[in-house]
Motif scaffolding. Structure first.
Motif, PDB file in Angstrom:
ATOM      1  N   MET A   1       0.643  -1.120   0.102  1.00 14.57           N
ATOM      2  CA  MET A   1      -0.221  -0.025  -0.029  1.00 14.57           C
ATOM      3  C   MET A   1       0.881   1.449   0.000  1.00 14.57           C
ATOM      4  SD  MET A   1      -3.181  -1.146   2.599  1.00 14.57           S
ATOM      5  CE  MET A   1      -4.205   0.567   2.128  1.00 14.57           C
ATOM      6  N   ALA A   2       0.459   2.286  -0.780  1.00 15.89           N
ATOM      7  CA  ALA A   2       1.005   3.414  -0.606  1.00 15.89           C
ATOM      8  C   ALA A   2       0.215   4.791   0.150  1.00 15.89           C
ATOM      9  CB  ALA A   2       1.388   3.976  -2.079  1.00 15.89           C
ATOM     10  N   ASN A   3       0.893   5.707   0.421  1.00 15.97           N
ATOM     11  CA  ASN A   3       0.123   6.780   0.804  1.00 15.97           C
ATOM     12  C   ASN A   3       0.013   7.799  -0.184  1.00 15.97           C
ATOM     13  OD1 ASN A   3      -0.878   8.089   3.207  1.00 15.97           O
ATOM     14  ND2 ASN A   3       0.670   9.764   3.000  1.00 15.97           N
ATOM     15  N   TYR A   4      -1.146   8.661  -0.230  1.00 15.86           N
ATOM     16  CA  TYR A   4      -1.486   9.347  -1.201  1.00 15.86           C
ATOM     17  C   TYR A   4      -1.798  10.753  -0.556  1.00 15.86           C
ATOM     18  CZ  TYR A   4      -1.810   5.798  -4.494  1.00 15.86           C
ATOM     19  OH  TYR A   4      -1.417   4.724  -5.408  1.00 15.86           O
ATOM     20  N   ARG A   5      -1.661  11.886  -1.395  1.00 16.53           N
ATOM     21  CA  ARG A   5      -1.758  13.297  -1.084  1.00 16.53           C
ATOM     22  C   ARG A   5      -2.521  14.001  -2.205  1.00 16.53           C
ATOM     23  NH1 ARG A   5       3.507  15.140   2.394  1.00 16.53           N
ATOM     24  NH2 ARG A   5       3.019  13.632   4.220  1.00 16.53           N
ATOM     25  N   LEU A   6      -3.336  14.831  -1.818  1.00 21.55           N
ATOM     26  CA  LEU A   6      -3.895  15.622  -2.715  1.00 21.55           C
ATOM     27  C   LEU A   6      -3.036  16.939  -2.802  1.00 21.55           C
ATOM     28  CD1 LEU A   6      -5.871  16.523  -4.985  1.00 21.55           C
ATOM     29  CD2 LEU A   6      -7.419  17.210  -2.855  1.00 21.55           C
ATOM     30  N   ASN A   7      -2.346  17.385  -3.879  1.00 23.82           N
ATOM     31  CA  ASN A   7      -1.798  18.854  -4.026  1.00 23.82           C
ATOM     32  C   ASN A   7      -2.995  19.860  -3.881  1.00 23.82           C
ATOM     33  OD1 ASN A   7      -0.368  21.078  -4.186  1.00 23.82           O
ATOM     34  ND2 ASN A   7       1.064  20.194  -6.002  1.00 23.82           N
ATOM     35  N   LEU A   8      -2.868  20.864  -2.971  1.00 23.57           N
ATOM     36  CA  LEU A   8      -4.111  21.775  -2.799  1.00 23.57           C
ATOM     37  C   LEU A   8      -3.610  22.969  -3.823  1.00 23.57           C
ATOM     38  CD1 LEU A   8      -5.039  21.464   0.803  1.00 23.57           C
ATOM     39  CD2 LEU A   8      -6.141  20.467  -1.332  1.00 23.57           C
ATOM     40  N   ASN A   9      -2.407  22.951  -4.411  1.00 23.13           N
ATOM     41  CA  ASN A   9      -2.115  24.129  -5.477  1.00 23.13           C
ATOM     42  C   ASN A   9      -2.609  23.721  -6.869  1.00 23.13           C
ATOM     43  OD1 ASN A   9      -0.447  25.537  -3.576  1.00 23.13           O
ATOM     44  ND2 ASN A   9       1.127  23.822  -3.715  1.00 23.13           N
ATOM     45  N   GLN A  10      -3.199  24.419  -7.336  1.00 23.88           N
ATOM     46  CA  GLN A  10      -3.912  24.340  -8.514  1.00 23.88           C
ATOM     47  C   GLN A  10      -3.022  24.304  -9.672  1.00 23.88           C
ATOM     48  OE1 GLN A  10      -7.065  27.038  -9.721  1.00 23.88           O
ATOM     49  NE2 GLN A  10      -8.302  25.435 -10.598  1.00 23.88           N
ATOM     50  N   GLN A  11      -3.249  23.361 -10.729  1.00 25.70           N
ATOM     51  CA  GLN A  11      -2.564  23.156 -11.856  1.00 25.70           C
ATOM     52  C   GLN A  11      -2.960  24.325 -12.977  1.00 25.70           C
ATOM     53  OE1 GLN A  11       0.363  21.251 -11.978  1.00 25.70           O
ATOM     54  NE2 GLN A  11      -0.160  21.063 -10.017  1.00 25.70           N
ATOM     55  N   PRO A  12      -2.026  24.917 -13.712  1.00 29.12           N
ATOM     56  CA  PRO A  12      -2.592  25.693 -14.824  1.00 29.12           C
ATOM     57  C   PRO A  12      -3.792  25.588 -15.621  1.00 29.12           C
ATOM     58  CG  PRO A  12      -0.032  25.645 -14.873  1.00 29.12           C
ATOM     59  CD  PRO A  12      -0.589  24.407 -13.939  1.00 29.12           C
ATOM     60  N   ASN A  13      -3.899  23.848 -15.841  1.00 29.97           N
ATOM     61  CA  ASN A  13      -5.292  23.455 -16.368  1.00 29.97           C
ATOM     62  C   ASN A  13      -6.486  23.430 -15.761  1.00 29.97           C
ATOM     63  OD1 ASN A  13      -4.746  21.151 -15.057  1.00 29.97           O
ATOM     64  ND2 ASN A  13      -4.641  19.808 -16.935  1.00 29.97           N
ATOM     65  N   GLY A  14      -6.057  23.615 -14.437  1.00 29.45           N
ATOM     66  CA  GLY A  14      -7.523  23.679 -13.441  1.00 29.45           C
ATOM     67  C   GLY A  14      -7.463  22.423 -12.585  1.00 29.45           C
ATOM     68  N   ASP A  15      -6.470  21.448 -12.697  1.00 29.52           N
ATOM     69  CA  ASP A  15      -6.563  20.301 -12.184  1.00 29.52           C
ATOM     70  C   ASP A  15      -5.955  20.352 -10.580  1.00 29.52           C
ATOM     71  OD1 ASP A  15      -7.817  18.850 -13.854  1.00 29.52           O
ATOM     72  OD2 ASP A  15      -5.911  17.893 -14.538  1.00 29.52           O
ATOM     73  N   TYR A  16      -6.343  19.599  -9.655  1.00 29.95           N
ATOM     74  CA  TYR A  16      -5.677  19.412  -8.506  1.00 29.95           C
ATOM     75  C   TYR A  16      -5.332  18.026  -8.525  1.00 29.95           C
ATOM     76  CZ  TYR A  16      -7.871  23.867  -6.807  1.00 29.95           C
ATOM     77  OH  TYR A  16      -8.069  24.902  -6.866  1.00 29.95           O
ATOM     78  N   GLU A  17      -4.016  17.673  -8.391  1.00 27.94           N
ATOM     79  CA  GLU A  17      -3.364  16.279  -8.476  1.00 27.94           C
ATOM     80  C   GLU A  17      -3.259  15.564  -7.341  1.00 27.94           C
ATOM     81  OE1 GLU A  17       0.083  16.972 -10.953  1.00 27.94           O
ATOM     82  OE2 GLU A  17      -1.198  17.122 -12.666  1.00 27.94           O
ATOM     83  N   VAL A  18      -3.522  14.269  -7.534  1.00 31.57           N
ATOM     84  CA  VAL A  18      -3.164  13.062  -6.407  1.00 31.57           C
ATOM     85  C   VAL A  18      -1.992  12.482  -6.772  1.00 31.57           C
ATOM     86  CG1 VAL A  18      -4.224  10.951  -5.608  1.00 31.57           C
ATOM     87  CG2 VAL A  18      -5.557  12.612  -6.014  1.00 31.57           C
ATOM     88  N   HIS A  19      -1.224  12.500  -5.630  1.00 32.32           N
ATOM     89  CA  HIS A  19       0.346  11.955  -5.781  1.00 32.32           C
ATOM     90  C   HIS A  19       0.430  10.837  -5.057  1.00 32.32           C
ATOM     91  CE1 HIS A  19       1.672  15.286  -8.283  1.00 32.32           C
ATOM     92  NE2 HIS A  19       0.976  16.102  -7.738  1.00 32.32           N
ATOM     93  N   GLU A  20       1.310   9.907  -5.186  1.00 32.40           N
ATOM     94  CA  GLU A  20       1.611   8.500  -4.525  1.00 32.40           C
ATOM     95  C   GLU A  20       3.100   9.053  -3.897  1.00 32.40           C
ATOM     96  OE1 GLU A  20       3.178   4.125  -5.407  1.00 32.40           O
ATOM     97  OE2 GLU A  20       1.543   4.912  -6.520  1.00 32.40           O
ATOM     98  N   SER A  21       3.005   8.521  -2.557  1.00 32.92           N
ATOM     99  CA  SER A  21       4.285   8.551  -1.871  1.00 32.92           C
ATOM    100  C   SER A  21       5.517   8.056  -2.930  1.00 32.92           C
ATOM    101  CB  SER A  21       4.499   7.854  -0.755  1.00 32.92           C
ATOM    102  OG  SER A  21       4.150   6.641  -0.806  1.00 32.92           O
TER     103      SER A  21
END
Length: 69
Positions: free
Chosen positions: A1-21
């Protein structure tokens, strides 16, 4: 299992990205910890549940199966 975080800095295209540790872009500031999952799908679903008004997407580098734009 991996830990995931949501980046609360919005990307230029409007997305908020989910990242894996372990991702180069794994946020260390301004993020929401989503928890540990076996894959990006449940992590993205949790982010969408927590932030229904945000445009959530998986990171193209670490969560490619969940990257849609």
């Amino acid at each position: 299992m991996a830990n995931y975080r949501l980046n609360l800095n919005q990307q230029p295209n409007g997305d908020y990205e989910v990242h894996e540790s372990g991702c180069t872009y794994y946020p260390t500031v301004n993020y929401n910890d989503l928890g540990s999952y076996n894959s990006c799908g449940p992590a993205v679903s949790e982010a969408k549940r927590k932030y229904p008004s945000k445009q959530i997407n998986g990171c193209v580098h670490c969560s490619k199966p969940c990257h849609t734009s």
